[in-house]
Design an enzyme around this catalytic site. Structure first.
Site, PDB file in Angstrom:
ATOM      1  N   ASP A  50      -2.567   1.791 -10.217  1.00 31.35           N
ATOM      2  CA  ASP A  50      -1.771   2.733  -9.291  1.00 31.35           C
ATOM      3  C   ASP A  50      -0.892   2.885  -9.519  1.00 31.35           C
ATOM      4  O   ASP A  50       0.259   2.363  -9.960  1.00 31.35           O
ATOM      5  CB  ASP A  50      -2.519   1.426  -7.769  1.00 31.35           C
ATOM      6  CG  ASP A  50      -2.014   2.748  -6.798  1.00 31.35           C
ATOM      7  OD1 ASP A  50      -2.669   2.722  -5.833  1.00 31.35           O
ATOM      8  OD2 ASP A  50      -0.984   2.166  -6.597  1.00 31.35           O
ATOM      9  N   TYR A  55       7.211   6.339  -7.966  1.00 35.28           N
ATOM     10  CA  TYR A  55       7.098   5.804  -8.332  1.00 35.28           C
ATOM     11  C   TYR A  55       8.237   5.647  -9.592  1.00 35.28           C
ATOM     12  O   TYR A  55       8.722   5.170 -10.573  1.00 35.28           O
ATOM     13  CB  TYR A  55       5.715   4.841  -8.755  1.00 35.28           C
ATOM     14  CG  TYR A  55       5.026   4.303  -7.527  1.00 35.28           C
ATOM     15  CD1 TYR A  55       5.790   4.624  -6.991  1.00 35.28           C
ATOM     16  CD2 TYR A  55       4.445   3.540  -8.325  1.00 35.28           C
ATOM     17  CE1 TYR A  55       5.039   3.574  -5.740  1.00 35.28           C
ATOM     18  CE2 TYR A  55       3.016   3.495  -7.028  1.00 35.28           C
ATOM     19  CZ  TYR A  55       3.782   3.441  -5.897  1.00 35.28           C
ATOM     20  OH  TYR A  55       2.594   3.331  -5.046  1.00 35.28           O
ATOM     21  N   LYS A  80      -0.100   9.718  -6.377  1.00 36.49           N
ATOM     22  CA  LYS A  80       0.351  10.298  -4.910  1.00 36.49           C
ATOM     23  C   LYS A  80       0.775  10.839  -4.513  1.00 36.49           C
ATOM     24  O   LYS A  80       1.724  11.278  -5.296  1.00 36.49           O
ATOM     25  CB  LYS A  80       0.438   8.846  -4.483  1.00 36.49           C
ATOM     26  CG  LYS A  80      -0.385   7.932  -4.357  1.00 36.49           C
ATOM     27  CD  LYS A  80       0.248   6.232  -4.083  1.00 36.49           C
ATOM     28  CE  LYS A  80      -0.661   4.846  -4.016  1.00 36.49           C
ATOM     29  NZ  LYS A  80       0.167   4.467  -5.256  1.00 36.49           N
ATOM     30  N   HIS A 113       0.575  10.685   0.128  1.00 41.01           N
ATOM     31  CA  HIS A 113       1.685   9.142  -0.402  1.00 41.01           C
ATOM     32  C   HIS A 113       1.806   8.670   1.739  1.00 41.01           C
ATOM     33  O   HIS A 113       1.506   7.527   1.481  1.00 41.01           O
ATOM     34  CB  HIS A 113       2.078   9.214  -0.776  1.00 41.01           C
ATOM     35  CG  HIS A 113       3.091   8.008  -1.106  1.00 41.01           C
ATOM     36  ND1 HIS A 113       3.128   8.197  -2.804  1.00 41.01           N
ATOM     37  CD2 HIS A 113       2.651   6.697  -1.070  1.00 41.01           C
ATOM     38  CE1 HIS A 113       3.577   6.555  -2.776  1.00 41.01           C
ATOM     39  NE2 HIS A 113       3.371   5.518  -1.778  1.00 41.01           N
TER      40      HIS A 113
END
Ligand code: A2P
Length: 285
Positions: A50, A55, A80, A113
């Site tokens: 994931d 990120y 996401k 997200h």
């Protein structure tokens, strides 16, 4: 929803199988750290990874997947859409950017997200509607095997469902002992939406909880394993994250023990510890 724990998968409402523990990569730095953590996770047995645009580690995650040598079709990869992108065309373009960074030609799961980004707060329902149309297009065209949302509360899901042709397959929310979000979980269960649990260890905060420590001793497991096994027995999909090889392995050793109903009820009853993340309706981003 939890009838297939024994085979280590859940089945989404479009019949796609999803490995029932995922390797979370939030706060894992891009480059070698992400690549090595992901490669180690896959070697340890994870088949579900994931990540997310925000990120900033999709390049490293993709590199780690290739370094592992695992066949792409044996893995389940999620990313996401971040909060600065909404709308039909913009979403399709950003999805393409994620594929490029990951160096892949499809994703298994793509999520919105957060429900109400600050940039779109006034008209979030409308922008989510257009964004979701793009998600449905990606699904229908086979660029992604499942689509979903993250951090959506019932009010955000209800707004989306007014115009959605495809009900989200997933809602990824903060879920752990002491923060079980019962309204959101019930709404998801009623609509066949699988709940994925981010921060299933309460960002590490729960690991010193005396009741959980006592249970860990009773079952001869770690406190992390108690939290993760409890999450699975509730039919939810935990996404533990760690960059420590021994913990990465430990967090997957969940299938050879069972928490009794009585002890699971005890965990359900733990005092509220609150969320470790932001309030989805009023997040400052
Ligand atoms: P680290 O990455 O240094 O191993 P959550 O998934 O709830 O957000 O929690 C993540 C945090 O918990 C990280 O700080 C991670 O540290 C730590 N952690 C993950 N797995 C374990 C484990 N099995 N035992 C102890 N700490 C863990």
């Amino acid at each position: 929803m939890n009838e297939k724990i024994s085979e280590n998968t859940y089945t989404l409402h479009n019949q796609v199988e999803i490995p029932c523990v995922g390797f979370g990569t939030w706060q894992v730095p891009d480059g070698e750290t992400a690549a090595n953590a992901v490669m180690h996770a896959i070697e340890a047995g994870y088949t579900h990874i994931d990540t997310a645009v925000v990120y900033h580690n999709e390049i490293g995650v993709g590199a780690g997947i290739r370094m592992s040598g695992a066949a792409r079709e044996k893995l389940f990869v999620t990313s996401k859409l971040w909060n600065d992108v909404r709308g039909y065309d913009e979403t399709l373009k950003e999805f393409g950017n994620s594929l490029k960074r990951l160096n892949m030609d499809y994703l298994d799961l793509f999520l919105i997200h957060w429900p109400r980004p600050i940039a779109f707060r006034d008209n979030y329902e409308e922008v989510n509607r257009e964004t979701w149309r793009a998600f449905e297009h990606l699904l229908n065209e086979g660029y992604v095997r499942a689509i979903g949302v993250s951090n959506f509360l019932p009010k955000h899901l209800k707004a989306l469902l007014k115009s959605a042709e495809v009900v989200p397959m997933i809602d990824q929310i903060e879920f752990h002992p002491g923060w079980m979000q019962p309204e959101t979980v019930s709404f998801c269960e009623e609509h066949g939406i699988l709940v994925e649990a981010w921060s299933p260890l309460g960002s590490g905060k729960l690991l010193s909880d005396p009741a959980l420590v006592t249970l860990a001793e009773k079952y001869n497991r770690s406190t992390a394993q108690i939290c993760l096994r409890w999450c699975l027995q509730k039919g939810k999909l935990p996404l533990p994250k760690s960059t420590t090889p021994s913990r990465i392995e430990e967090n997957l050793r969940l299938f050879d023990f069972q928490i009794s109903k009585e002890d699971s009820d005890l965990i359900d009853g733990l005092a509220c510890v609150g969320r470790t993340g932001s309030d989805p309706d009023n997040a400052k981003f």
